[in-house]
Design a protein around this motif. Structure first.
Motif, PDB file in Angstrom:
ATOM      1  N   CYS A 135       6.901 -10.481   2.617  1.00 50.05           N
ATOM      2  CA  CYS A 135       7.099  -9.261   1.830  1.00 50.05           C
ATOM      3  C   CYS A 135       8.245  -8.440   2.424  1.00 50.05           C
ATOM      4  CB  CYS A 135       5.812  -8.452   1.866  1.00 50.05           C
ATOM      5  SG  CYS A 135       5.853  -6.977   0.885  1.00 50.05           S
ATOM      6  N   HIS A 137       8.633  -5.489   2.336  1.00 49.51           N
ATOM      7  CA  HIS A 137       8.203  -4.147   2.716  1.00 49.51           C
ATOM      8  C   HIS A 137       7.926  -4.056   4.216  1.00 49.51           C
ATOM      9  CE1 HIS A 137       5.027  -0.862   2.756  1.00 49.51           C
ATOM     10  NE2 HIS A 137       6.175  -0.275   2.573  1.00 49.51           N
ATOM     11  N   ALA A 138       6.861  -4.700   4.665  1.00 48.06           N
ATOM     12  CA  ALA A 138       6.560  -4.641   6.093  1.00 48.06           C
ATOM     13  C   ALA A 138       6.275  -6.014   6.666  1.00 48.06           C
ATOM     14  CB  ALA A 138       5.380  -3.707   6.354  1.00 48.06           C
ATOM     15  N   GLY A 139       6.618  -7.055   5.907  1.00 46.31           N
ATOM     16  CA  GLY A 139       6.560  -8.376   6.495  1.00 46.31           C
ATOM     17  C   GLY A 139       5.240  -9.102   6.425  1.00 46.31           C
ATOM     18  N   CYS A 140       4.359  -8.734   5.495  1.00 46.60           N
ATOM     19  CA  CYS A 140       3.138  -9.523   5.341  1.00 46.60           C
ATOM     20  C   CYS A 140       3.449 -10.761   4.520  1.00 46.60           C
ATOM     21  CB  CYS A 140       2.063  -8.715   4.628  1.00 46.60           C
ATOM     22  SG  CYS A 140       1.439  -7.379   5.618  1.00 46.60           S
ATOM     23  N   CYS A 154       1.199  -8.663  -2.624  1.00 46.25           N
ATOM     24  CA  CYS A 154       1.149  -8.561  -1.170  1.00 46.25           C
ATOM     25  C   CYS A 154      -0.134  -7.839  -0.784  1.00 46.25           C
ATOM     26  CB  CYS A 154       2.358  -7.798  -0.656  1.00 46.25           C
ATOM     27  SG  CYS A 154       2.249  -7.503   1.102  1.00 46.25           S
ATOM     28  N   CYS A 156      -0.950  -6.323   1.800  1.00 46.83           N
ATOM     29  CA  CYS A 156      -0.875  -5.212   2.749  1.00 46.83           C
ATOM     30  C   CYS A 156      -0.825  -3.852   2.065  1.00 46.83           C
ATOM     31  CB  CYS A 156       0.285  -5.406   3.703  1.00 46.83           C
ATOM     32  SG  CYS A 156      -0.088  -6.699   4.886  1.00 46.83           S
ATOM     33  N   HIS A 157       0.126  -3.626   1.187  1.00 43.64           N
ATOM     34  CA  HIS A 157       0.172  -2.330   0.494  1.00 43.64           C
ATOM     35  C   HIS A 157       0.332  -2.551  -0.996  1.00 43.64           C
ATOM     36  CE1 HIS A 157       2.096  -2.095   4.502  1.00 43.64           C
ATOM     37  NE2 HIS A 157       1.088  -1.289   4.691  1.00 43.64           N
ATOM     38  N   SER A 158      -0.257  -3.601  -1.477  1.00 44.37           N
ATOM     39  CA  SER A 158      -0.223  -4.005  -2.879  1.00 44.37           C
ATOM     40  C   SER A 158       1.165  -3.982  -3.514  1.00 44.37           C
ATOM     41  CB  SER A 158      -1.232  -3.242  -3.730  1.00 44.37           C
ATOM     42  OG  SER A 158      -1.294  -1.893  -3.411  1.00 44.37           O
ATOM     43  N   GLY A 159       2.111  -4.582  -2.837  1.00 46.18           N
ATOM     44  CA  GLY A 159       3.396  -4.860  -3.477  1.00 46.18           C
ATOM     45  C   GLY A 159       3.213  -6.011  -4.454  1.00 46.18           C
ATOM     46  N   PRO A 173       5.339  -0.716  -3.036  1.00 43.00           N
ATOM     47  CA  PRO A 173       6.454  -0.158  -2.274  1.00 43.00           C
ATOM     48  C   PRO A 173       7.601  -1.088  -1.863  1.00 43.00           C
ATOM     49  CG  PRO A 173       4.582  -0.492  -0.848  1.00 43.00           C
ATOM     50  CD  PRO A 173       4.165  -0.941  -2.210  1.00 43.00           C
ATOM     51  N   PRO A 174       7.514  -2.417  -2.040  1.00 41.19           N
ATOM     52  CA  PRO A 174       8.604  -3.223  -1.475  1.00 41.19           C
ATOM     53  C   PRO A 174       9.964  -2.833  -2.038  1.00 41.19           C
ATOM     54  CG  PRO A 174       6.809  -4.628  -2.142  1.00 41.19           C
ATOM     55  CD  PRO A 174       6.512  -3.278  -2.688  1.00 41.19           C
TER      56      PRO A 174
HETATM   57  S1  FES Z   1       4.006  -5.420   3.469  1.00 36.14           S
HETATM   58 FE1  FES Z   1       3.911  -6.066   1.447  1.00 36.14          FE
HETATM   59  S2  FES Z   1       3.519  -4.258   0.415  1.00 36.14           S
HETATM   60 FE2  FES Z   1       3.706  -3.557   2.442  1.00 36.14          FE
END
Ligand code: FES
Lengths: 220, 438
Positions: A135, A137-140, A154, A156-159, A173-174
């Motif tokens: 992702c 965004h933060a790499g999940c 995703c 982690c933060h529902s990207g 958020p990505p």
């Molecule tokens: S890491 Fe994927 S939405 Fe934050």
């Protein structure tokens, strides 16, 4: 009337202490910065940490089948996670999982469903497509969306991403789409056809250019 | 023996100065103590855990399931040592106590801060202790986060990935900072030793130092006095002395409370490392931070995606949601003693209903954090069909503004009501006593 004000030739105690404390603080901060510098180890680009390069074979990344070559016939609208497998200096097979950001997502959709902005030349017959599975965004690691068939989510933060449209962000958020990886078919195997088309996580554009150059220089 | 000690250590002076410190008698004054006890128990359980934990992420052969000679089953040493710890008698229990104690410490600290805020106890001369308290809260959260990375199972792995991503999202210096903090590119060979150092040395050290300062200042300044003290003896310290009255109460409280936590630990499992398995490429669905960080997580879930480039630094949604926003929120909390001050030293705890605006802002702030935490459940709300993918963000954004506003005005309204009733009561009793005088 003369008012004698004592002109002390030597510095006062207070001035001395202030100066001493100032010096100590400066020395302290400088040395702390020095220590912090060593806290950050140097990065050595080894072959197992290289991003997928041309000629790499795609192998399974899931724990149960790790290292098995992915067959074209296995692919479907369900995400399959893959590692790129290249060669080490001696020519032995080497899975490039030294950098966990190398994990890939593979999909196969019926012909005609994959559309722009996906780069169709980088897919296999417009049917099989590969992306970075990390992702932006933060790499999940990104998964299939359990709500909507053929979409990615995703955890982690529902990207949310749309793998049929170049993995553009459709929610959350990505900041950027997932980077697409050019692939081609070789018999029943899938082979990497070049570098990611855009900068994958965690690279910025310029860092990604630099990394590509470094990889090319090392392999040459 | 007393005399022997006294001749050497001047216990009697210590006794006069510290051991006779007066403690106000009110249940809300126990919250700080509970926080302190939790910290002590955390340190003790932490030491015991550290004895069996192996701080390394290099791969070792899984002793429970070694695999075959040519295909050994390798696990990160840290994860492996947690499996071994779980297999020890009461090992799992120890981890659970440590975990629940951490949660309760943060909870007690938060409620303690609420008490301070609503009674105006942060006012002059206690501003410094409010700030130290804020630092304690922040460092406690950091300690907790580094703590749940240590088992290095798949859950921890994903957590630390996100934490790394957040650190790296700071414009200009992010990449350098994240690498320096986490020993190189994620997940470097030294990441677990690094985090271990933070979790067992650096952060507890900071916490202890801050706690020491917090308590010394509190002893110097004395507790704020509860309202009844004003009536009993104006401008005098009212309370029971530490020795011998407060101490047994404290001990009882600690034991009771340790007992409750043990019960918790016995029945509620935490962080099942075996279930999550070693770090892998398979993400964990619905991964969530602990409740006190959920609001930041919620903000990240509903913030739309964007990215600006300013002078080569990238400002994205991640930086905004995970760094900028918490900075603003914590900054507002830091600023409390500057926004609501008193000219003179404040000795008595104020009645919250006498300060309706402060009360209302406080409740609205809490409502905001709660709504943001609920936003952290966005994926679950969508799977439960409460919201849809299309409207989730809009609905949650509206709630974020509406709920705190409603809370604010509702609080003001309720306070008005309470005061009206109180005044009516006073008029009443005045009228009656006047009548009785005749
Ligand atoms: S890491 Fe994927 S939405 Fe934050």
């Amino acid at each position: 009337m003369t008012r004698y004000r004592k002109q002390d030739p030597e510095i006062t105690r207070r001035r001395f202490i202030n100066a001493a404390m100032g010096t100590t603080a400066t020395v302290g901060i400088v040395s702390l910065v020095g220590v912090l510098g060593t806290a950050n180890p140097v990065f050595r680009l080894t072959r197992d940490k290289m991003p997928p390069v041309e000629g790499d074979v795609l192998v399974h990344a899931s724990a149960s089948k790790e290292g098995e070559v992915i067959k074209v016939s296995e692919l479907s609208e369900q995400l399959i996670r893959a590692w790129p497998m290249g060669k080490d200096k001696e020519g032995n097979n080497l899975i490039r999982k030294g950098d966990p950001n190398n994990v890939l997502a593979l999909y196969r959709f019926p012909k005609g469903q994959i559309v722009a902005p996906t780069n169709l030349d980088a897919t296999v017959d417009g049917e099989i497509v590969a992306y970075s599975d990390i992702c932006t965004h933060a790499g999940c690691s990104v998964s299939d969306d359990d709500q909507q068939e053929g979409q990615m989510k995703c955890p982690c933060h529902s990207g949310q991403y749309d793998p049929k449209r170049g993995c553009v962000v459709v929610g959350g958020p990505p900041p950027r789409p997932l980077a697409q990886l050019p692939i081609k078919q070789d018999g029943d195997k899938l082979v990497v056809a070049g570098f990611f088309l855009e900068n994958p996580y965690p690279f910025t554009e310029s860092e990604w250019e630099a990394r590509k150059e470094a990889v090319k220089a090392q392999l040459a | 023996m007393n005399q022997w000690l006294d001749e050497r250590l001047h216990i009697s002076r210590l006794n006069d100065k510290f051991l006779r410190k007066a403690f106000p008698v009110h249940h809300s004054f126990f919250l700080g103590e509970i926080t302190l006890f939790s910290l002590i128990i955390l340190i003790i359980t932490g030491i015991v855990l550290a004895l069996s934990y192996e701080p390394s992420n290099s791969l070792v052969v899984n002793s429970f399931d070694p695999g075959t000679a040519d295909k050994p089953n390798m696990l990160p040493a840290a994860y492996h040592s947690v499996l071994k710890l779980n297999a020890m008698p009461f090992g799992d229990m120890l981890r659970r106590v440590h975990h629940w104690m951490a949660n309760i410490m943060v909870a007690a600290a938060v409620i303690h801060m609420m008490r301070i805020y609503f009674t105006g106890a942060f006012k002059k001369p206690r501003e410094i202790n409010w700030w130290i308290g804020m630092l304690l809260l922040i460092f406690a959260a950091l300690t907790a986060v580094t703590g749940y990375i240590l088992p290095y199972d798949n859950y921890s792995y994903n957590t630390v990935k996100v934490v790394y991503g957040i650190a790296a999202s700071i414009p200009w210096i992010g990449t350098w900072l994240a690498q320096a903090a986490f020993a190189g590119n994620f997940p470097g060979d030294g990441i677990i030793p690094r985090i271990y150092g933070y979790h067992i040395m650096l952060l507890p050290g900071i916490l202890l130092a801050l706690t020491g300062a917090h308590m010394l200042i509190m002893i110097k300044q004395k507790h704020t006095q509860p309202q009844y003290a004003k009536r009993i003896a104006y401008k005098k310290i009212v309370g029971v002395p530490l020795l011998t009255q407060q101490t047994p109460i404290m001990l009882m409280l600690t034991l009771l409370f340790a007992g409750i936590v043990l019960l918790f630990a016995a029945f509620i499992p935490v962080h099942p490392s075996e279930f999550f398995g070693p770090p892998s490429t398979t993400p964990i669905n619905n991964i969530k931070p602990d409740w006190y960080l959920l609001w930041i997580f919620g903000a990240l879930a509903i913030i739309p995606s964007f990215e600006f480039n300013i002078f080569g630094g990238i400002i994205g949604s991640e930086f905004t949601g995970a760094i900028l926003l918490p900075t603003v929120v914590l900054g507002a909390m830091f600023a409390v003693p500057m926004l609501d001050r008193s000219k003179d030293n404040n000795y008595y705890a104020e009645n919250p209903t006498n300060h309706p605006v402060r009360l209302a802002i406080g409740t609205a702030f809490m409502a905001l954090l709660i709504v943001m935490s609920v936003a952290g459940y966005k994926p679950d709300l969508i799977s439960a069909n409460v919201l849809t993918t299309a409207n989730a963000n809009t609905v949650l954004w509206i709630l974020i503004f509406v709920v705190p506003a409603v809370t604010y005005f509702a609080t003001i309204g309720i306070v008005r009501g309470i005061r009206a009733l109180r005044e009516a009561d006073e008029r009443d009793s005045l009228a009656h006593s006047a009548a009785a005088d005749d």
